[in-house]
Every structure is written in structure tokens, then in C-alpha cells.
Design a protein around this motif. Structure first.
Motif, PDB file in Angstrom:
ATOM      1  N   GLU B 124       0.821  -1.207   0.000  1.00 28.87           N
ATOM      2  CA  GLU B 124       0.000   0.000   0.000  1.00 28.87           C
ATOM      3  C   GLU B 124       0.856   1.258   0.000  1.00 28.87           C
ATOM      4  O   GLU B 124       0.519   2.258  -0.632  1.00 28.87           O
ATOM      5  CB  GLU B 124      -0.953  -0.010   1.202  1.00 28.87           C
ATOM      6  N   GLU B 125       1.967   1.169   0.717  1.00 23.75           N
ATOM      7  CA  GLU B 125       2.859   2.322   0.776  1.00 23.75           C
ATOM      8  C   GLU B 125       3.373   2.673  -0.621  1.00 23.75           C
ATOM      9  O   GLU B 125       3.305   3.816  -1.071  1.00 23.75           O
ATOM     10  CB  GLU B 125       4.029   1.961   1.699  1.00 23.75           C
ATOM     11  N   LEU B 126       3.866   1.618  -1.319  1.00 18.55           N
ATOM     12  CA  LEU B 126       4.401   1.853  -2.659  1.00 18.55           C
ATOM     13  C   LEU B 126       3.285   2.262  -3.623  1.00 18.55           C
ATOM     14  O   LEU B 126       3.486   3.127  -4.492  1.00 18.55           O
ATOM     15  CB  LEU B 126       5.098   0.580  -3.153  1.00 18.55           C
ATOM     16  N   ALA B 127       2.117   1.665  -3.429  1.00 21.41           N
ATOM     17  CA  ALA B 127       0.978   2.001  -4.296  1.00 21.41           C
ATOM     18  C   ALA B 127       0.636   3.482  -4.163  1.00 21.41           C
ATOM     19  O   ALA B 127       0.426   4.174  -5.164  1.00 21.41           O
ATOM     20  CB  ALA B 127      -0.232   1.138  -3.936  1.00 21.41           C
ATOM     21  N   MET B 128       0.611   3.975  -2.928  1.00 25.46           N
ATOM     22  CA  MET B 128       0.280   5.384  -2.723  1.00 25.46           C
ATOM     23  C   MET B 128       1.356   6.284  -3.318  1.00 25.46           C
ATOM     24  O   MET B 128       1.071   7.347  -3.863  1.00 25.46           O
ATOM     25  CB  MET B 128       0.111   5.684  -1.227  1.00 25.46           C
ATOM     26  N   GLU B 129       2.609   5.812  -3.219  1.00 25.65           N
ATOM     27  CA  GLU B 129       3.708   6.577  -3.796  1.00 25.65           C
ATOM     28  C   GLU B 129       3.496   6.763  -5.307  1.00 25.65           C
ATOM     29  O   GLU B 129       3.606   7.863  -5.828  1.00 25.65           O
ATOM     30  CB  GLU B 129       4.999   5.790  -3.549  1.00 25.65           C
ATOM     31  N   ARG B 133       2.564   9.988  -7.715  1.00 30.89           N
ATOM     32  CA  ARG B 133       3.376  10.363  -8.866  1.00 30.89           C
ATOM     33  C   ARG B 133       2.537  10.552 -10.115  1.00 30.89           C
ATOM     34  O   ARG B 133       2.818  11.427 -10.928  1.00 30.89           O
ATOM     35  CB  ARG B 133       4.407   9.263  -9.150  1.00 30.89           C
ATOM     36  N   VAL B 134       1.508   9.700 -10.288  1.00 24.35           N
ATOM     37  CA  VAL B 134       0.674   9.870 -11.480  1.00 24.35           C
ATOM     38  C   VAL B 134      -0.429  10.892 -11.218  1.00 24.35           C
ATOM     39  O   VAL B 134      -1.283  11.132 -12.070  1.00 24.35           O
ATOM     40  CB  VAL B 134       0.063   8.535 -11.987  1.00 24.35           C
ATOM     41  N   THR B 160       0.865  -1.285 -12.693  1.00 31.51           N
ATOM     42  CA  THR B 160       1.967  -2.008 -13.297  1.00 31.51           C
ATOM     43  C   THR B 160       3.287  -1.685 -12.601  1.00 31.51           C
ATOM     44  O   THR B 160       4.091  -2.569 -12.336  1.00 31.51           O
ATOM     45  CB  THR B 160       2.047  -1.626 -14.786  1.00 31.51           C
ATOM     46  N   LEU B 161       3.470  -0.394 -12.274  1.00 35.15           N
ATOM     47  CA  LEU B 161       4.759   0.017 -11.712  1.00 35.15           C
ATOM     48  C   LEU B 161       4.958  -0.455 -10.286  1.00 35.15           C
ATOM     49  O   LEU B 161       6.098  -0.660  -9.855  1.00 35.15           O
ATOM     50  CB  LEU B 161       4.884   1.539 -11.777  1.00 35.15           C
ATOM     51  N   THR B 162       3.872  -0.637  -9.537  1.00 35.04           N
ATOM     52  CA  THR B 162       4.011  -1.088  -8.158  1.00 35.04           C
ATOM     53  C   THR B 162       4.604  -2.494  -8.100  1.00 35.04           C
ATOM     54  O   THR B 162       5.200  -2.877  -7.108  1.00 35.04           O
ATOM     55  CB  THR B 162       2.656  -1.020  -7.427  1.00 35.04           C
ATOM     56  N   GLU B 191       7.627  11.032 -18.136  1.00 35.11           N
ATOM     57  CA  GLU B 191       8.341  11.049 -16.865  1.00 35.11           C
ATOM     58  C   GLU B 191       9.032   9.700 -16.620  1.00 35.11           C
ATOM     59  O   GLU B 191      10.172   9.640 -16.175  1.00 35.11           O
ATOM     60  CB  GLU B 191       7.357  11.356 -15.731  1.00 35.11           C
ATOM     61  N   LEU B 192       8.317   8.618 -16.953  1.00 34.02           N
ATOM     62  CA  LEU B 192       8.874   7.272 -16.760  1.00 34.02           C
ATOM     63  C   LEU B 192      10.113   7.076 -17.617  1.00 34.02           C
ATOM     64  O   LEU B 192      11.119   6.521 -17.179  1.00 34.02           O
ATOM     65  CB  LEU B 192       7.841   6.211 -17.132  1.00 34.02           C
TER      66      LEU B 192
END
Lengths: 541, 252
Positions: B124-129, B133-134, B160-162, B191-192
Motif C-alpha cells: 500500500e505504501e508503494l501504491a500510494m507513492e 506520482r501519477v 503495473t509500476l508497483t 516522466e517514466l
């Protein structure tokens, strides 16, 4: 261009007929006409049918509505139901005698309807889901087998399938003496039906069940509080494992406590038998058999075993029997059971010296002791009991006793409904799975989900919303089609109501009850499943 | 060769890849190498096999001849190889393909929790990050059906990025979007690219190709007819088919 749009519309033709026709073809006017026509048809239909009904009810005569005091009133339409049923039920779920009332006979039928219906419903759900998934399988053989199953069951009448199953499968099963025992398990399948091992609740079960409820409460609380702490501290904890462990510990403690404190079961023995405590049985039987160790019983002949065996008198189908015999079997001791159809017969059989012990709950033994000629020469010995005891079917002469059994008729109806509705449900499940777009599967695969995870986490939850509405009607049809039990002589509600009509001559009253019962069943299923359906509906913008 | 002159090992190697749909020969011998950090744009008329080609990269389609090696793992019928490759290769679809029965946050954390076996908190932490960003962290608890197309596609990218993939595949990510939403998705993709992500994009957004692509490949009839850096590709196309294609999509 803009000028053309802004200019006035061409003058309307104001002729009389065109004005009238513009009213007649007005969509609002047409709507009202259709409504009026429909109401007229309904009123006409109700009047015709209602008049017919009243006329026929009148023709039935006052005898239909006779009261106990000899007067006649519509309020007494159901008084006849208190009279003696006067017919036998081949497979009553509750204790039933021919002298019981019509109500009681009908109640037995209703319970049978639920027994077979609920069981078939569960089996149908499992079979239908598996067949629906199999139909979409990449495995050629599996999908073709499922296809053939679905097409055959869906394209032939359920009544034909049921009769075919009853006459060519169930009645063609071997005689009870050659009953099929799959893999040597204590499961008996014969033309008389199916018997399987079953856990029986003992009188100490309520204490254990109370502990189970406590365990569930504990599970919920642990789950809730550990979840809250997780949110506060941000640290993950294995709350499911903790909650489950807590539940298991409480269940185990409850089992031990209820077993240790229970003192309801006992055996009645003669003082002369030298059995003063349960443990004495072992030495008595070993002495009688002339062995020093129980393992030596294995080498004894049948006659010698019969000689040594502990003879047990017991009421038929009493849980006291498996409670005692399971313990003897564990000790490796031979025994013989003499089952009586009533408690008084069991007591007199014991009094005549046919058995060494009489096994029953202690309360029954106390009254038995009072009935004996010389109560002082006998005593009651406690037998321990766990909250549950397994009753295992076994051969006894020309019969299979113990375990949970269903008759051939029950088995045929259960199997017939399951197979037929399983085929219908397979198509419902397949349609549901196909309704989930291919993109969902691709996204799941692209994210690296395994096939099982994809089905469980992505496809089935979405398929459910398509599956549930037709699933409701499948369940309703299944419950109503239990009335096909009449074809294989299974005494469910409809068959019993037919007998009731013949016995009482009151078709109208009984038909009304039957319709009400089916209506209640159907509404119950609709309400429950519609409530569930609303929960799985997708949130849209 | 990168700026330092060192030769990087290619992360995607395709050698003579063929595929048939029945009698129809979709891919007729594709050769392509992609090095880490490279952005390759694939364009071409519809039916030219470009989508099929990138869908072969993660086995949504099966190639029938030739070799595909992703990050040192050969794509074979071995399910272990397939799962391992899918974990490292992310894909963004034209139709977003979000899971409509899950919230945005659950959509994103589903695979990290079930495939990577992460703890929910970490996922969830990474997902929120990534959602931040998006640009749509406030949508985390909504359902996909409540978002606009552009927002949905950005969620799909975050999803996908998570998973922390090494390679990203884009299959016409902006084709199903309203014109004013295309930019918000392209901005994320640009940006990616700036972050050094290896990207393989099937797209008709030539502006995007000019801005960030290292290479542009032109597909026609299941073959790469022209492959060049964007500068030469757009200003000096060699092949007749490329010239025609560019004139059709740029001059309208």
C-alpha cells in the motif's frame, strides 16, 4: 444555413382527420389506452375465476366445514387436520405413528422436502460450478465430457431422468447383503439406499457448543483488536493465525472439560458380573475368553469370540450404543449388540439375562432399575462420553445398522435433482465466466497472477454478479421440483399431501397449505439471494 | 552503446520471431534487441502485427518459431519461465483493464501481495507513492467505474509500476482516450522514460516518439520495414511504406 434553421416551420395541415389522428397516435394517449385495456382484462379474469371458485366451493357442501361441535363454519375448514392420519410414512424424519395427526404427517413431509432440497442444493452448487468451469477448460477430454453431461441433462425432462435413475440405477444396485463398499470404507450402497459414518451429538454436546461460540467470539475480538493495533502501529501481525490458534485452544479446552464433567451415560450391570467400574469390563471379558492380552482375541474362532463377547442391550438408534462400542473397539474387546425397538423391551431383555449390560443415559437407567424385580442385585456404572461420537454403519444380519442413512428413494431424488440442476447451473456458471471480458484475464496474467489466483480473485467475483440472478431461479426451481419425489415414492410434502387429500377428501384446503409452504420457501430464497446480489453489484460512476 | 561507451547487454532479445493465426502469417521473422533504459516506439498500420508482437513479450500470445529472451530467461512453454517473465514485465493496455470489483488501491496492491508476496502495508505504501506520482492519490478508495478514462489509465500505469517491473510494455495506451486526456497519460509516460525505464510502446503519438524514443520501428505485414532514431525516421524516412504512413498520420 443558419437562416434556414431560424426560419418558421412549414405551416401544419390543419385538416380534421389529421388532427384526430395526431391525437390517436400520441404516445401518451396510446399509453393510457393500453393501461385501461389491461385493467379490464384483469378484472374480467379475476371475476370469472373467482365466481368459478365460489361456485365449486359451494358444491363441495357443508361437510367440508364441519366443526367439532357438529355445527358448520368456514372457520372449521382445517379442523379435520387434527384427526388421525391413519397411514404409514416409509421414511419419517421424526417419530411418527399412524395415529398421529394430519398436521404431524404433513410436518414430516415438509421436513423431508427440506432435507432432500437443501442437500441437493448444496450438491448442485458444487457439481454445477465444477462442470461449468470444466466446460471452459483447455483440456479437450474434460470439456467434452462436461459438454455431453450438460447437453444430456438440459435436453431431457427431469422426470424421465429421475425415473431412469431410480429404476435402472438405484433399484439395480446390489442387494443389501452385497452392498457396495467403496475402497473398503464403512460406506454401504445398496438398493435400500446409502449409509455413511456420522457424528452423533451426546448429551454433553451443549457445553462444548457453548465453548465453540466462545471461541468464535474470541476470534472476532482478536481479529478486530489486532487489526486496530496494526493500523495504529503500522506493523503487520499474523492476526488470522492468532485468532485461529485461540479458537482451536478454546475448542480443545471445551472438549476436555465437557468430556470430563459429563456424567450422563451409563450401563446397568448385575452385581454378580463383577463389573464395578468401566475398566473392569476388560478383565472380565479377558477372563471369559481365557486370554492374557487382548491381542490374543485375533486368533480366536468365531464361536470362542461369541462366547467371550460383552453382550449389550440397547435401544435402537440410541447414541449410547456407539459411545460404548467405540470404546470397546478401541480396547480391542469383542462385543455383541442386541437392539430393541423400545426401551421397555430393552429392559425386559436385560432382565431375562440376554445381555451382560444395558447401555443408556443414566436417567433412563434409573427408571429401568426401578422396574427390575431385584434392583439391589444390579448397579449403574458410569461410561465416559465425548461431546460427539461417531456412529459407523456395519452389517448386522440382513441389515446395515448405525451411521446416517438415506433410503433408495431419497437417494434417487437427491441424485436426480442434483444431476439435472447441476447441468443447468453449469451453463449459468459458464455464462458468468464468459461475461468477464478477456481483458481482465489478460491483465491478471500480465501482472503475473497464477491461473488459480486469476479465477479466484478476478474472474469468479465478477462472474458472480451475472450468475446470481439465474442462480436464484435455479434454486427456486430445484426446491419446487422436490415434489417430483411423488414419482419415486419418496414421502416429501407433496406425496404426503396427496395421501392426505385421499384420506380426508379436502383437496382445496390441503392445496392451499401446500401452495403457501412453497410460497414461503420461494420467498425466503429470493429475499436472501437478492440481498446477497445487491452486495456484489459493481460501483459505477 | 551508451554515453560512456560501454556496451550494455540487451534485456530483450528477439530472433526471427514468427507467428500464425491459423493460415494467417502475422509475424514474419521479427528481430529486435532492446537494451536496458531504452525506449522503443513501434508504429505501423492496423493489422501489421505490432500489438501481437509486444503481446508475445509476456506470453499473452504464443510465438511459434524463433527465440524470445527476456532478462536472460528464454520464453518457452515452461510455466516457471512464463511466470518469472511476467513478474518482471509490466503491461499497460488500450482498454486499461482495471478490475472493476476492486478499489483503485486494491487494484494496485493485488499483484504485489499475491504474486510478490509482500505484506499489505508495504504494497500500500508503494501504491500510494505511485498514485501520487501519477497525480491521483485522492482516488485511492474509489472504484475504477467512478474515474475518467485518463485517470483509469494512470491507475493502470501505477498498478503495473508497483510490481517494480524491469520492462514496461504499452499497447496503444492513449487510443481509447478523449483528446484532452491523452496529454495527462503521455506526461506520465514521458516522466517514466526520464527515470530510465525500459519501454516498448505501440503508439501513434508521434509527438511522444519524437520527444523520448531512442528508436522508432515501423511494422508492416508482420515485418519491421524500417527502424531508426526518431530524428532520421521522421525527417528522412527511407522506405516507401514509411513515407506513406507518416504522410497519412501527420497530415490531417
Amino acid at each position: 444555413m443558419a437562416q434556414t434553421l431560424a426560419s418558421a416551420p412549414p405551416p401544419m395541415n390543419k385538416g380534421f382527420f389529421s388532427r384526430i389522428s395526431s391525437y390517436i397516435f400520441d404516445i401518451r394517449f396510446l399509453g393510457v389506452i393500453v393501461q385501461i385495456a389491461f385493467i379490464a382484462i384483469v378484472i374480467l379474469g379475476v371475476r370469472t375465476l373467482g365466481g368459478n371458485f365460489a361456485q365449486n366451493a359451494g358444491k363441495l357442501g357443508r361437510a367440508q366445514f364441519i366443526c367439532r361441535d357438529g355445527s358448520f363454519s368456514y372457520r372449521c375448514a382445517y379442523d379435520f387436520m387434527d384427526g388421525n392420519a391413519g397411514f404409514d410414512i416409509s421414511d419419517p424424519p421424526l417419530e411418527y405413528k399412524t395415529t398421529d395427526s394430519f398436521w404431524w404427517a404433513l410436518w414430516n413431509g415438509i421436513i423431508n422436502t427440506f432435507r432432500v432440497g437443501i442437500l441437493a442444493l448444496i450438491a448442485t452448487t458444487i457439481l454445477g460450478t465444477l462442470a461449468g468451469i470444466a466446460r471452459l477448460s483447455d483440456n479437450w477430454l474434460l470439456s467434452k465430457v462436461a459438454l455431453v453431461y450438460v447437453e444430456i441433462t438440459r435436453n431431457t425432462p427431469v422426470l424421465v431422468q429421475l425415473l431412469l435413475l431410480y429404476f435402472s440405477v438405484v433399484l439395480a444396485l446390489p442387494d443389501i447383503r452385497e452392498a457396495i463398499q467403496p475402497f473398503g470404507l464403512p460406506i454401504f450402497l445398496s438398493n435400500r439406499g446409502l449409509s455413511i459414518p456420522w457424528p452423533e451429538f451426546m448429551s454433553s454436546a451443549p457445553i462444548w457448543l457453548a465453548f465453540l461460540i466462545l471461541g468464535i467470539l474470541q476470534f472476532q475480538l482478536t481479529w478486530f483488536f489486532m487489526g486496530r493495533r496494526e493500523q495504529e502501529t503500522g506493523k503487520p501481525s499474523n492476526r488470522f493465525r492468532w485468532a485461529l490458534a485461540g479458537f482451536l485452544v478454546i475448542a480443545a479446552v471445551g472438549w476436555i472439560i465437557s468430556s470430563a464433567t459429563a456424567d450422563n451415560e451409563g450401563i446397568l450391570v448385575a452385581r454378580s458380573s463383577r463389573i464395578g467400574e468401566f475398566e473392569d469390563i476388560k478383565s472380565v471379558i479377558m477372563t471369559r475368553g481365557g486370554v492374557n492380552h487382548v491381542s490374543e482375541f485375533a486368533h480366536k474362532s468365531d464361536e470362542e469370540l461369541e462366547q467371550a463377547a460383552l453382550k449389550i442391550c440397547v435401544l435402537r438408534d440410541s447414541p449410547s450404543e456407539p459411545n460404548l462400542t467405540n470404546k470397546l473397539r478401541r480396547l480391542g474387546l469383542p462385543y455383541e449388540v442386541n437392539r430393541a425397538s423400545s426401551m421397555s423391551r430393552a429392559i425386559s431383555s436385560f432382565a431375562e439375562g440376554n445381555c451382560d449390560v444395558l447401555a443408556a443415559p443414566k436417567s433412563a437407567l434409573n427408571s429401568a432399575l426401578a422396574m427390575l424385580e431385584s434392583p439391589a442385585s444390579n448397579l449403574i456404572v458410569s461410561v465416559k462420553e465425548a461431546p460427539l461420537t461417531w456412529t459407523v454403519p456395519s452389517f448386522e444380519g440382513f441389515n446395515v445398522v448405525g451411521g446416517w442413512s438415506m433410503t433408495g428413494e431419497f437417494f434417487a431424488l437427491f441424485l436426480g435433482l442434483t444431476i439435472f440442476y447441476g447441468g443447468g447451473l453449469a451453463e449459468v456458471v459458464r455464462a458468468g465466466i464468459l461475461s468477464v471480458s478477456k481483458g481482465q484475464t489478460e491483465a491478471a496474467r500480465a501482472l503475473g497472477l497464477l491461473e488459480g489466483q486469476r479465477l479466484q480473485l478476478i474472474v469468479l467475483p465478477q462472474a458472480l454478479k451475472v450468475i446470481i440472478p439465474p442462480l436464484i431461479s435455479t434454486y427456486l426451481s430445484l426446491m419446487k421440483d422436490t415434489s417430483l419425489g411423488v414419482a419415486v415414492a419418496f414421502p416429501e410434502m407433496y406425496l404426503i399431501s396427496q395421501t392426505l387429500m385421499n384420506q380426508s377428501g379436502r383437496a382445496l384446503q390441503i392445496m392451499i397449505i401446500i401452495m403457501l409452504v412453497y410460497l414461503v420457501i420461494s420467498i425466503f430464497f429470493s429475499v436472501v439471494l437478492n440481498w446477497y446480489n445487491q452486495r456484489v453489484v459493481l460501483v459505477e460512476r | 552503446m551508451d554515453q560512456n561507451g560501454t556496451i550494455k547487454e540487451p534485456i530483450i532479445v528477439c530472433r526471427d520471431v514468427h507467428k500464425w493465426y491459423g493460415d494467417f502469417h502475422v509475424l514474419r521473422g521479427i528481430d529486435m534487441n532492446v537494451t536496458p533504459g531504452e525506449v522503443v516506439v513501434i508504429c505501423g498500420p492496423s493489422g501489421s502485427g505490432k500489438s501481437t508482437f509486444i503481446r508475445c513479450m509476456n506470453r499473452l500470445e504464443e510465438h511459434q518459431q524463433g527465440d524470445i529472451v527476456i532478462d536472460g530467461i528464454e520464453l518457452t512453454h515452461d510455466v516457471r519461465n512464463i511466470s518469472e517473465i511476467r513478474r518482471e514485465v509490466g503491461m499497460v493496455f488500450q482498454q486499461f483493464n482495471l478490475f472493476p470489483h476492486l478499489t483503485v488501491l486494491d487494484n494496485i496492491t493485488l499483484a504485489p501481495i499475491n504474486v510478490r508476496k509482500w505484506k499489505r502495508e508495504r504494497a500500500e505504501e508503494l501504491a500510494m507513492e505511485w498514485l501520487t506520482r501519477v497525480g491521483i492519490p485522492e482516488q485511492a478508495n474509489k472504484y475504477p467505474g467512478q474515474l475518467s478514462g485518463g485517470q483509469q489509465q494512470r491507475v493502470a500505469i501505477a498498478r503495473t509500476l508497483t510490481m517494480q517491473p524491469k520492462i514496461l510494455l504499452f499497447d496503444e495506451p492513449t487510443s481509447a482516450l478523449d483528446p484532452e486526456m491523452i496529454k495527462e497519460v503521455l506526461d506520465v509516460m514521458i516522466e517514466l522514460a526520464g527515470l530510465g525505464m525500459t519501454m516498448l510502446c505501440v503508439t501513434h503519438e508521434m509527438g511522444f516518439a519524437r520527444a523520448v524514443a531512442n528508436r522508432v520501428a515501423m511494422f508492416d505485414h508482420g515485418q519491421i520495414v524500417e527502424e531508426n532514431d526518431p530524428e532520421s525516421f521522421f525527417n528522412n524516412p527511407q522506405h516507401e511504406r514509411t513515407k506513406l504512413f507518416l504522410s497519412q498520420i501527420l497530415n490531417h
